[in-house]
Scaffold this motif. Structure first.
Motif, PDB file in Angstrom:
ATOM      1  N   ALA A  74      -1.638   6.343 -11.981  1.00 10.85           N
ATOM      2  CA  ALA A  74      -1.828   6.273 -13.431  1.00 10.85           C
ATOM      3  C   ALA A  74      -1.367   4.920 -13.977  1.00 10.85           C
ATOM      4  N   ARG A  75      -0.429   4.294 -13.276  1.00 11.92           N
ATOM      5  CA  ARG A  75       0.050   2.975 -13.710  1.00 11.92           C
ATOM      6  C   ARG A  75      -0.814   1.834 -13.166  1.00 11.92           C
ATOM      7  N   GLY A  76      -1.898   2.198 -12.446  1.00 12.53           N
ATOM      8  CA  GLY A  76      -2.815   1.177 -11.944  1.00 12.53           C
ATOM      9  C   GLY A  76      -2.367   0.544 -10.640  1.00 12.53           C
ATOM     10  N   LEU A  77      -1.465   1.227  -9.921  1.00  9.35           N
ATOM     11  CA  LEU A  77      -0.921   0.657  -8.689  1.00  9.35           C
ATOM     12  C   LEU A  77      -1.520   1.314  -7.446  1.00  9.35           C
ATOM     13  N   GLY A  78      -1.686   0.518  -6.396  1.00  9.33           N
ATOM     14  CA  GLY A  78      -2.166   1.034  -5.119  1.00  9.33           C
ATOM     15  C   GLY A  78      -1.025   1.444  -4.218  1.00  9.33           C
ATOM     16  N   ARG A  79      -1.366   1.844  -2.991  1.00  7.43           N
ATOM     17  CA  ARG A  79      -0.361   2.269  -2.015  1.00  7.43           C
ATOM     18  C   ARG A  79       0.413   1.063  -1.499  1.00  7.43           C
ATOM     19  N   GLN A  80       1.688   1.309  -1.174  1.00  5.93           N
ATOM     20  CA  GLN A  80       2.504   0.255  -0.576  1.00  5.93           C
ATOM     21  C   GLN A  80       2.261   0.278   0.919  1.00  5.93           C
ATOM     22  N   ASP A  81       1.342  -0.570   1.368  1.00  7.89           N
ATOM     23  CA  ASP A  81       0.802  -0.473   2.708  1.00  7.89           C
ATOM     24  C   ASP A  81       0.535  -1.870   3.232  1.00  7.89           C
ATOM     25  N   PHE A  82       0.384  -1.979   4.551  1.00  5.25           N
ATOM     26  CA  PHE A  82      -0.188  -3.183   5.140  1.00  5.25           C
ATOM     27  C   PHE A  82      -1.689  -2.964   5.060  1.00  5.25           C
ATOM     28  N   LYS A  83      -2.375  -3.709   4.218  1.00  2.00           N
ATOM     29  CA  LYS A  83      -3.766  -3.366   3.934  1.00  2.00           C
ATOM     30  C   LYS A  83      -4.557  -4.584   3.485  1.00  2.00           C
ATOM     31  N   VAL A  84      -5.881  -4.459   3.620  1.00  2.00           N
ATOM     32  CA  VAL A  84      -6.779  -5.459   3.069  1.00  2.00           C
ATOM     33  C   VAL A  84      -7.673  -4.736   2.074  1.00  2.00           C
ATOM     34  N   GLY A  85      -7.877  -5.331   0.912  1.00  2.00           N
ATOM     35  CA  GLY A  85      -8.634  -4.694  -0.158  1.00  2.00           C
ATOM     36  C   GLY A  85      -7.805  -3.655  -0.891  1.00  2.00           C
ATOM     37  N   GLY A  86      -8.473  -2.815  -1.679  1.00  5.86           N
ATOM     38  CA  GLY A  86      -7.758  -1.833  -2.495  1.00  5.86           C
ATOM     39  C   GLY A  86      -7.103  -2.500  -3.684  1.00  5.86           C
ATOM     40  N   THR A  87      -5.958  -1.941  -4.076  1.00  4.98           N
ATOM     41  CA  THR A  87      -5.248  -2.394  -5.272  1.00  4.98           C
ATOM     42  C   THR A  87      -3.808  -2.694  -4.877  1.00  4.98           C
ATOM     43  N   PRO A  88      -3.267  -3.819  -5.307  1.00  5.01           N
ATOM     44  CA  PRO A  88      -1.878  -4.131  -4.941  1.00  5.01           C
ATOM     45  C   PRO A  88      -0.897  -3.094  -5.490  1.00  5.01           C
ATOM     46  N   CYS A 112      -5.165  -9.073   0.125  1.00  5.95           N
ATOM     47  CA  CYS A 112      -4.440  -8.436   1.238  1.00  5.95           C
ATOM     48  C   CYS A 112      -2.975  -8.284   0.869  1.00  5.95           C
ATOM     49  N   GLN A 113      -2.341  -7.236   1.350  1.00 10.45           N
ATOM     50  CA  GLN A 113      -0.924  -6.989   1.053  1.00 10.45           C
ATOM     51  C   GLN A 113      -0.129  -6.755   2.331  1.00 10.45           C
ATOM     52  N   VAL A 114       1.037  -7.387   2.396  1.00 14.46           N
ATOM     53  CA  VAL A 114       1.982  -7.154   3.501  1.00 14.46           C
ATOM     54  C   VAL A 114       3.207  -6.487   2.893  1.00 14.46           C
ATOM     55  N   PRO A 115       3.588  -5.287   3.383  1.00 16.88           N
ATOM     56  CA  PRO A 115       4.693  -4.571   2.743  1.00 16.88           C
ATOM     57  C   PRO A 115       6.033  -5.282   2.901  1.00 16.88           C
ATOM     58  N   GLU A 116       6.936  -4.941   1.983  1.00 15.69           N
ATOM     59  CA  GLU A 116       8.282  -5.507   1.990  1.00 15.69           C
ATOM     60  C   GLU A 116       8.967  -5.225   3.334  1.00 15.69           C
ATOM     61  N   ASP A 117       9.745  -6.200   3.792  1.00  7.60           N
ATOM     62  CA  ASP A 117      10.558  -6.080   5.003  1.00  7.60           C
ATOM     63  C   ASP A 117       9.772  -5.807   6.269  1.00  7.60           C
ATOM     64  N   MET A 118       8.509  -6.184   6.312  1.00  5.65           N
ATOM     65  CA  MET A 118       7.763  -6.022   7.554  1.00  5.65           C
ATOM     66  C   MET A 118       8.280  -7.046   8.566  1.00  5.65           C
ATOM     67  N   GLU A 119       8.670  -6.544   9.721  1.00  8.08           N
ATOM     68  CA  GLU A 119       9.206  -7.410  10.769  1.00  8.08           C
ATOM     69  C   GLU A 119       8.157  -7.570  11.864  1.00  8.08           C
ATOM     70  N   PHE A 120       8.005  -8.784  12.357  1.00  3.58           N
ATOM     71  CA  PHE A 120       7.026  -9.094  13.398  1.00  3.58           C
ATOM     72  C   PHE A 120       7.796  -9.382  14.686  1.00  3.58           C
ATOM     73  N   GLU A 121       7.521  -8.602  15.720  1.00  2.00           N
ATOM     74  CA  GLU A 121       8.228  -8.764  16.994  1.00  2.00           C
ATOM     75  C   GLU A 121       7.909 -10.117  17.619  1.00  2.00           C
ATOM     76  N   VAL A 122       8.935 -10.749  18.155  1.00  2.00           N
ATOM     77  CA  VAL A 122       8.719 -12.015  18.856  1.00  2.00           C
ATOM     78  C   VAL A 122       9.211 -11.896  20.298  1.00  2.00           C
ATOM     79  N   HIS A 123       8.764 -12.818  21.129  1.00  6.33           N
ATOM     80  CA  HIS A 123       9.190 -12.823  22.527  1.00  6.33           C
ATOM     81  C   HIS A 123      10.680 -13.122  22.605  1.00  6.33           C
ATOM     82  N   PRO A 124      11.364 -12.544  23.608  1.00 11.06           N
ATOM     83  CA  PRO A 124      12.815 -12.769  23.711  1.00 11.06           C
ATOM     84  C   PRO A 124      13.129 -14.221  24.054  1.00 11.06           C
ATOM     85  N   GLY A 125      14.321 -14.641  23.673  1.00 11.15           N
ATOM     86  CA  GLY A 125      14.812 -15.963  24.056  1.00 11.15           C
ATOM     87  C   GLY A 125      14.386 -17.073  23.125  1.00 11.15           C
ATOM     88  N   LEU A 126      13.751 -16.734  22.013  1.00  8.57           N
ATOM     89  CA  LEU A 126      13.323 -17.766  21.068  1.00  8.57           C
ATOM     90  C   LEU A 126      14.433 -18.035  20.067  1.00  8.57           C
TER      91      LEU A 126
END
Ligand SMILES: [Zn+2]
Ligand SMILES: [Zn+2]
Length: 236
Positions: free
Chosen positions: A147-161, A182-196
């Protein structure tokens, strides 16, 4: 927000949830975390102001049902060593010319690059060395805003922020209003290779984040005035 505007934004728009595969990805894929970037001929792997090559966080083919950008290839790069929130610089009512290269206080230049490529048919030979390569799957859904015009809090392309704060719009240096892509959710962590080397301000030693873990809303120029004409709005 005025009531008329709110009614307009309650239209269900095509959206695609971006799901991350569990298995490590072996070889190039067009929709991936890390992996081999698909870049237009003549487009170099982007670098940070510090000289380091930017890490490829993710890339995907924008589905054809997404307005303005369907068929484009989206790539999101961010520096490992530099991590801040974005700060838009305006001049005469629009983002400054070549705003994707503008200084980002306290840095003399940006520490990320978002590209929309339209002729990216071949992957680079080299694979992104830090972010672990995983396949991305896009799952379509019709998103009816709240009702407030907001979309889902998701990792997504398209839709509504899902706007963590007030909705935010920006005017491209070319004069066009940037459109949400496109939207990237808050605190999304991307795994990296060890030792970096660890990333400043990220949560784990084995993960990187973007823009200090802010929620990211990519707004892009519908006129495609430049492949880098994309502004990453940060909110939390
Ligand atoms: Zn850097
Ligand atoms: Zn533009």
């Amino acid at each position: 927000m005025p009531e008329t505007e709110m009614r307009e934004t309650r239209v269900a728009l095509p959206a695609h949830a971006i799901e991350v595969g569990t298995a490590p990805l072996d070889g190039p894929a067009r929709n991936s975390l890390g992996g081999h970037p698909f870049l237009d001929a003549g487009q170099d792997w982007p670098t940070c102001f510090c000289g380091e090559r930017l890490a490829l966080f993710f890339q995907l083919d924008v589905p054809p049902d997404i307005a303005h950008f369907g068929g484009d290839h989206l790539l999101v790069f961010h520096c490992r060593a530099h991590n801040e929130a974005t700060d838009a610089t305006y001049e005469g009512g629009a983002l400054v010319p070549r705003y994707w290269e503008a200084p980002q206080d306290p840095y003399p230049g940006p520490f990320w690059r978002v590209l929309l490529q339209r002729g990216a048919d071949r992957p680079t030979e080299e694979c992104e060395p830090s972010v672990r390569a995983k396949r991305l799957m896009l799952r379509p859904y019709a998103e009816t805003p709240s009702a407030r015009g907001l979309g889902r809090q998701d990792f997504k392309v398209g839709g509504t922020p899902s706007w963590a704060q007030d909705p935010e719009g920006h005017t491209c240096a070319c004069g066009a209003e940037l459109e949400y892509l496109c939207q990237v959710p808050e605190d999304m962590e991307f795994e990296v290779h060890p030792g970096l080397p660890e990333q400043p301000y990220s949560v784990g030693a084995d993960t990187y984040n973007m823009f200090l873990g802010n929620e990211v809303y990519l707004l892009a120029c519908p006129g495609h005035c430049d492949p880098a004409a994309v502004w990453p709005v940060n909110q939390n």
